[in-house]
Design a protein around this motif. Structure first.
Motif, PDB file in Angstrom:
ATOM      1  N   ALA A 119       0.867  -1.275  -0.085  1.00 54.40           N
ATOM      2  CA  ALA A 119       0.143   0.166  -0.012  1.00 54.40           C
ATOM      3  C   ALA A 119       0.777   1.289   0.024  1.00 54.40           C
ATOM      4  CB  ALA A 119      -0.859   0.042   1.207  1.00 54.40           C
ATOM      5  N   GLU A 120       2.128   0.837   0.108  1.00 51.83           N
ATOM      6  CA  GLU A 120       3.057   2.525   0.457  1.00 51.83           C
ATOM      7  C   GLU A 120       2.666   3.114  -0.790  1.00 51.83           C
ATOM      8  OE1 GLU A 120       7.821   3.550   0.467  1.00 51.83           O
ATOM      9  OE2 GLU A 120       7.008   1.535   0.059  1.00 51.83           O
ATOM     10  N   GLN A 121       3.068   2.901  -2.103  1.00 50.50           N
ATOM     11  CA  GLN A 121       3.080   3.763  -3.251  1.00 50.50           C
ATOM     12  C   GLN A 121       1.631   3.920  -3.569  1.00 50.50           C
ATOM     13  OE1 GLN A 121       5.581   5.045  -4.847  1.00 50.50           O
ATOM     14  NE2 GLN A 121       6.984   3.962  -3.332  1.00 50.50           N
ATOM     15  N   ALA A 122       0.556   3.164  -3.110  1.00 49.34           N
ATOM     16  CA  ALA A 122      -0.748   3.506  -3.535  1.00 49.34           C
ATOM     17  C   ALA A 122      -1.292   4.503  -2.577  1.00 49.34           C
ATOM     18  CB  ALA A 122      -1.411   2.288  -2.982  1.00 49.34           C
ATOM     19  N   VAL A 123      -0.565   4.774  -1.319  1.00 50.68           N
ATOM     20  CA  VAL A 123      -1.006   6.021  -0.520  1.00 50.68           C
ATOM     21  C   VAL A 123      -0.404   7.065  -1.159  1.00 50.68           C
ATOM     22  CG1 VAL A 123      -0.384   6.952   1.708  1.00 50.68           C
ATOM     23  CG2 VAL A 123      -0.952   4.757   1.607  1.00 50.68           C
ATOM     24  N   SER A 124       0.759   7.161  -1.547  1.00 48.56           N
ATOM     25  CA  SER A 124       1.370   8.308  -2.361  1.00 48.56           C
ATOM     26  C   SER A 124       0.565   8.684  -3.585  1.00 48.56           C
ATOM     27  CB  SER A 124       3.117   8.009  -2.745  1.00 48.56           C
ATOM     28  OG  SER A 124       3.423   8.911  -3.266  1.00 48.56           O
ATOM     29  N   SER A 125       0.367   7.700  -4.454  1.00 46.08           N
ATOM     30  CA  SER A 125      -0.357   7.968  -5.658  1.00 46.08           C
ATOM     31  C   SER A 125      -1.631   8.860  -5.413  1.00 46.08           C
ATOM     32  CB  SER A 125      -0.325   7.116  -6.366  1.00 46.08           C
ATOM     33  OG  SER A 125       0.839   6.393  -6.893  1.00 46.08           O
ATOM     34  N   THR A 126      -2.510   7.977  -4.379  1.00 40.96           N
ATOM     35  CA  THR A 126      -3.733   8.555  -4.037  1.00 40.96           C
ATOM     36  C   THR A 126      -3.911   9.936  -3.591  1.00 40.96           C
ATOM     37  OG1 THR A 126      -4.342   6.036  -3.457  1.00 40.96           O
ATOM     38  CG2 THR A 126      -5.924   7.913  -2.587  1.00 40.96           C
ATOM     39  N   VAL A 127      -2.865  10.397  -2.924  1.00 41.27           N
ATOM     40  CA  VAL A 127      -2.909  11.615  -2.313  1.00 41.27           C
ATOM     41  C   VAL A 127      -2.486  12.446  -3.329  1.00 41.27           C
ATOM     42  CG1 VAL A 127      -1.361  13.123  -0.568  1.00 41.27           C
ATOM     43  CG2 VAL A 127      -1.990  10.907   0.147  1.00 41.27           C
ATOM     44  N   ARG A 128      -1.446  12.245  -4.147  1.00 42.82           N
ATOM     45  CA  ARG A 128      -1.098  13.043  -5.203  1.00 42.82           C
ATOM     46  C   ARG A 128      -2.387  13.239  -6.358  1.00 42.82           C
ATOM     47  NH1 ARG A 128       5.051  11.201  -7.218  1.00 42.82           N
ATOM     48  NH2 ARG A 128       6.089  12.301  -5.390  1.00 42.82           N
ATOM     49  N   LEU A 129      -3.105  12.089  -6.438  1.00 39.83           N
ATOM     50  CA  LEU A 129      -4.120  12.081  -7.528  1.00 39.83           C
ATOM     51  C   LEU A 129      -5.443  13.308  -7.019  1.00 39.83           C
ATOM     52  CD1 LEU A 129      -5.929  11.177  -9.900  1.00 39.83           C
ATOM     53  CD2 LEU A 129      -7.027   9.404  -8.300  1.00 39.83           C
ATOM     54  N   ILE A 130      -5.665  13.289  -5.630  1.00 40.78           N
ATOM     55  CA  ILE A 130      -6.630  13.957  -4.789  1.00 40.78           C
ATOM     56  C   ILE A 130      -6.167  15.534  -5.145  1.00 40.78           C
ATOM     57  CG2 ILE A 130      -7.561  14.736  -2.867  1.00 40.78           C
ATOM     58  CD1 ILE A 130      -7.496  11.897  -2.019  1.00 40.78           C
ATOM     59  N   GLY A 131      -4.633  15.642  -4.675  1.00 41.46           N
ATOM     60  CA  GLY A 131      -4.280  17.097  -4.800  1.00 41.46           C
ATOM     61  C   GLY A 131      -4.555  17.357  -6.167  1.00 41.46           C
ATOM     62  N   CYS A 132      -3.927  16.652  -7.092  1.00 42.60           N
ATOM     63  CA  CYS A 132      -3.820  17.122  -8.569  1.00 42.60           C
ATOM     64  C   CYS A 132      -5.261  17.449  -9.171  1.00 42.60           C
ATOM     65  CB  CYS A 132      -3.267  16.224  -9.528  1.00 42.60           C
ATOM     66  SG  CYS A 132      -1.611  16.030  -9.395  1.00 42.60           S
ATOM     67  N   ALA A 133      -6.307  16.559  -8.637  1.00 45.09           N
ATOM     68  CA  ALA A 133      -7.736  16.609  -8.951  1.00 45.09           C
ATOM     69  C   ALA A 133      -8.173  18.188  -8.735  1.00 45.09           C
ATOM     70  CB  ALA A 133      -8.407  15.578  -8.376  1.00 45.09           C
ATOM     71  N   VAL A 134      -7.990  18.429  -7.374  1.00 43.28           N
ATOM     72  CA  VAL A 134      -8.409  19.917  -6.852  1.00 43.28           C
ATOM     73  C   VAL A 134      -7.717  20.923  -7.541  1.00 43.28           C
ATOM     74  CG1 VAL A 134      -8.279  21.464  -4.765  1.00 43.28           C
ATOM     75  CG2 VAL A 134      -8.830  18.880  -4.562  1.00 43.28           C
ATOM     76  N   ALA A 135      -6.354  20.623  -7.946  1.00 42.78           N
ATOM     77  CA  ALA A 135      -5.472  21.746  -8.609  1.00 42.78           C
ATOM     78  C   ALA A 135      -6.106  21.883 -10.036  1.00 42.78           C
ATOM     79  CB  ALA A 135      -4.337  21.391  -8.746  1.00 42.78           C
ATOM     80  N   PHE A 136      -6.314  20.672 -10.657  1.00 38.43           N
ATOM     81  CA  PHE A 136      -7.154  20.836 -11.945  1.00 38.43           C
ATOM     82  C   PHE A 136      -8.551  21.528 -11.961  1.00 38.43           C
ATOM     83  CE2 PHE A 136      -9.472  18.788 -15.457  1.00 38.43           C
ATOM     84  CZ  PHE A 136      -8.941  18.848 -16.496  1.00 38.43           C
ATOM     85  N   ALA A 137      -9.302  21.175 -10.991  1.00 37.86           N
ATOM     86  CA  ALA A 137     -10.636  21.722 -10.859  1.00 37.86           C
ATOM     87  C   ALA A 137     -10.459  23.234 -10.896  1.00 37.86           C
ATOM     88  CB  ALA A 137     -11.332  20.914  -9.828  1.00 37.86           C
ATOM     89  N   TYR A 138      -9.950  23.727 -10.200  1.00 36.97           N
ATOM     90  CA  TYR A 138      -9.477  25.263  -9.837  1.00 36.97           C
ATOM     91  C   TYR A 138      -8.359  25.818 -10.761  1.00 36.97           C
ATOM     92  CZ  TYR A 138     -12.146  24.724  -5.591  1.00 36.97           C
ATOM     93  OH  TYR A 138     -13.388  24.541  -4.923  1.00 36.97           O
ATOM     94  N   ASP A 139      -8.100  25.070 -11.979  1.00 36.48           N
ATOM     95  CA  ASP A 139      -7.223  25.661 -12.935  1.00 36.48           C
ATOM     96  C   ASP A 139      -5.911  26.421 -12.233  1.00 36.48           C
ATOM     97  OD1 ASP A 139      -6.287  26.154 -15.370  1.00 36.48           O
ATOM     98  OD2 ASP A 139      -7.520  27.972 -15.474  1.00 36.48           O
ATOM     99  N   ALA A 140      -5.315  25.411 -11.165  1.00 37.38           N
ATOM    100  CA  ALA A 140      -4.322  26.122 -10.461  1.00 37.38           C
ATOM    101  C   ALA A 140      -3.051  25.929 -11.286  1.00 37.38           C
ATOM    102  CB  ALA A 140      -4.271  25.148  -9.027  1.00 37.38           C
ATOM    103  N   SER A 141      -2.019  26.840 -10.382  1.00 41.16           N
ATOM    104  CA  SER A 141      -0.684  27.084 -11.253  1.00 41.16           C
ATOM    105  C   SER A 141       0.320  25.937 -10.975  1.00 41.16           C
ATOM    106  CB  SER A 141      -0.206  28.277 -10.630  1.00 41.16           C
ATOM    107  OG  SER A 141       0.237  28.048  -9.235  1.00 41.16           O
ATOM    108  N   ILE A 142       1.200  25.927 -11.624  1.00 43.07           N
ATOM    109  CA  ILE A 142       2.054  24.674 -11.251  1.00 43.07           C
ATOM    110  C   ILE A 142       2.646  24.429  -9.804  1.00 43.07           C
ATOM    111  CG2 ILE A 142       4.051  25.982 -11.746  1.00 43.07           C
ATOM    112  CD1 ILE A 142       5.494  23.608 -12.974  1.00 43.07           C
ATOM    113  N   GLY A 143       2.655  25.535  -9.034  1.00 43.62           N
ATOM    114  CA  GLY A 143       3.102  25.446  -7.787  1.00 43.62           C
ATOM    115  C   GLY A 143       2.148  24.551  -6.720  1.00 43.62           C
ATOM    116  N   TRP A 144       0.806  24.553  -7.252  1.00 46.04           N
ATOM    117  CA  TRP A 144      -0.254  23.706  -6.400  1.00 46.04           C
ATOM    118  C   TRP A 144       0.226  22.368  -6.904  1.00 46.04           C
ATOM    119  CZ3 TRP A 144      -2.546  25.335  -2.286  1.00 46.04           C
ATOM    120  CH2 TRP A 144      -2.742  26.786  -2.019  1.00 46.04           C
ATOM    121  N   PHE A 145       0.135  22.127  -7.961  1.00 43.82           N
ATOM    122  CA  PHE A 145       0.503  20.635  -8.461  1.00 43.82           C
ATOM    123  C   PHE A 145       1.823  20.170  -7.890  1.00 43.82           C
ATOM    124  CE2 PHE A 145      -2.462  21.880 -11.884  1.00 43.82           C
ATOM    125  CZ  PHE A 145      -2.992  20.705 -12.301  1.00 43.82           C
ATOM    126  N   LEU A 146       2.834  20.951  -7.648  1.00 44.78           N
ATOM    127  CA  LEU A 146       4.239  20.650  -6.995  1.00 44.78           C
ATOM    128  C   LEU A 146       3.722  20.126  -5.596  1.00 44.78           C
ATOM    129  CD1 LEU A 146       6.837  23.379  -8.393  1.00 44.78           C
ATOM    130  CD2 LEU A 146       6.869  20.769  -8.400  1.00 44.78           C
TER     131      LEU A 146
END
Length: 452
Positions: A159-186
């Motif tokens: 589950a180690e990498q799955a935890v990392s990827s899931t958190v990244r997916l949630i964060g990227c989905a939020v950034a994508f929804a709000y048309d955020a800048s590269i800093g938020w994706f980072l």
């Protein structure tokens, strides 16, 4: 059922457990990569990829591969129920992680602020890159991973990498929804690294407490005393792991510096898919190390050789299938997941999968060398191949473009496989000669006693 089949069954079972988690991770990983690609476009995604590659490069260079130290020196202590010696190994491994974190973060933050433009991202991104470099501290800690491998807790590691990827997916989905800048994706990518680290750390320390291995444990106490060759082993595995970055993060940085961020993005997208396809076979390696360490600790050298041969055959079979799938379906797959602009990564992805296929054929060679305490042999082979590879990389990329990076990667993978095979044969010959000498001396002593 024989001991050989039991060992192979455990390796396959543990690899299968990891595969379950990594399959989920591969799908989620593709999802957050696709979200990032569609949200930022090729150029800005290329900048993010370069910042991530820079941080991971320094993390891998600074990391002492302390999980191998835990397995190499902790296996015997655990089997013998020697708690003080096991705690000494734990203390030494934690020190290695602390050194790696301090060095990695210092270099990462300083380099991002002073040298960032040389790696392909603009000066205005330097502060964001420096903040991202703080996550290097989480990348250099491998003691927890070593403990879970030693304790046969592969279902938690799955589950180690799955935890990392899931958190990244949630964060990227939020950034994508709000048309955020590269800093938020980072920030989303960094959050995944932190979450993964905290998860593995928590599980490992819970298991230590459950096994009563923390009773009487203190940070003050002996480190490498009584652990023969511990520092030499730690440095050898560190350098070996550092050199391996030439085939991952360094090549991404070089592509970005020579061809620009957009080409680096294509390289990273192709590598993400290629690594995902090769993951089932590569997961045999972390499952293989603990079994080899146990066989070495109990004198099962013949079983080690047989197990390595079986894993090599399996890796080769998987490699052929993966390469065929990539050739037939690589382009449509990239178009479906990433969008049309990233379909151009299909040809380079074929080269990347070919390199991974060669690596799968040679899967058991380096674990065998490390388990036989011959990490120095593996280090010399990797050092020689990497030196030639890095010298030739920039001219090849300038001459052939992105395809040149793929050609160089395949040539280096072939040279690495042949070199590791030579090193293992030489190591086995030396071990056999040493045993013959010991037997000859013993026969002479017995003969002398008989005469007397």
């Amino acid at each position: 059922m024989t001991q050989d089949s039991n060992v192979l069954k455990r390796v396959l079972a543990n690899a299968g457990t990891l595969l379950g988690g990594r399959t989920v991770n591969a799908l989620v990983g593709l999802a957050y990569i696709a979200m990032t690609a569609r949200g930022l476009g090729a150029v800005q995604m290329g900048m993010l990829v370069l910042i991530n590659a820079y941080a991971q490069f320094l993390g891998d260079v600074a990391k002492f591969q302390s999980w191998q130290t835990v397995l190499q020196y902790g296996t015997g202590a655990l089997l013998e129920d020697d708690r003080p010696r096991f705690q000494q190994v734990l203390r030494f491994s934690m020190l290695l992680d602390l050194i790696g974190a301090a060095v990695g973060v210092a270099l990462g933050v300083g380099g991002a602020l002073l040298l960032g433009s040389a790696f392909g991202w603009p000066k205005e991104l330097a502060p964001a890159a420096a903040l991202y470099a703080l996550s290097i501290a989480m990348m250099t800690s491998a003691t927890s991973v070593g403990l879970l491998r030693l304790f046969d807790r592969f279902r938690f590691l799955a589950a180690e990498q799955a935890v990392s990827s899931t958190v990244r997916l949630i964060g990227c989905a939020v950034a994508f929804a709000y048309d955020a800048s590269i800093g938020w994706f980072l920030a989303a990518w960094a959050a995944g690294t932190v979450a993964s680290f905290l998860y593995v750390l928590g599980v490992a320390w819970w298991d230590l407490a459950r096994r009563e291995l923390l009773q009487g444990f203190t940070l003050a106490g002996p480190l490498s005393e009584g652990l023969p060759g511990a520092w030499r082993f730690a440095w050898a595995t560190n350098f070996n792991g550092s050199l391996d970055t030439a085939f991952t993060h360094v090549i991404t940085l070089v592509v970005g510096a020579v061809l620009g961020p957009a080409q680096a993005a294509l390289w990273r997208v192709g590598r993400q898919v290629a690594d995902g396809m090769a993951k089932p076979a590569k997961l045999l390696v972390p499952a293989l190390y603990p079994e080899l360490a146990k066989l070495k600790a109990t004198g099962g050298e013949k079983e080690m050789h047989k197990l390595a041969g079986q894993i090599g055959v399996m890796g080769g079979a998987v490699a052929g299938v993966l390469l065929l799938v990539c050739v037939l379906f690589g382009g449509p797959l990239l178009t479906l997941v990433m969008g049309k602009p990233f379909a151009a990564a299909a040809p380079i992805m074929t080269w990347q999968v070919a390199a991974a296929a060669i690596g799968m054929l040679a899967l058991p060679l380096e674990p065998m060398l490390v388990s036989m305490n011959k990490a120095g042999f593996a280090l010399r082979v990797r050092g020689a191949v990497c030196a030639i590879y890095l010298v030739a990389l920039v001219p090849i990329i300038r001459a052939l473009g992105l395809t040149g990076a793929g050609v160089a990667l395949v040539a280096a993978a072939a040279a690495m496989a042949l070199g590791m095979f030579w090193a293992l044969r030489r190591s086995l010959a030396q071990t056999s000669a040493a045993k013959d000498d010991e037997q000859t001396c013993a026969d002479r002593e017995n003969g002398a006693k008989g005469l007397s």
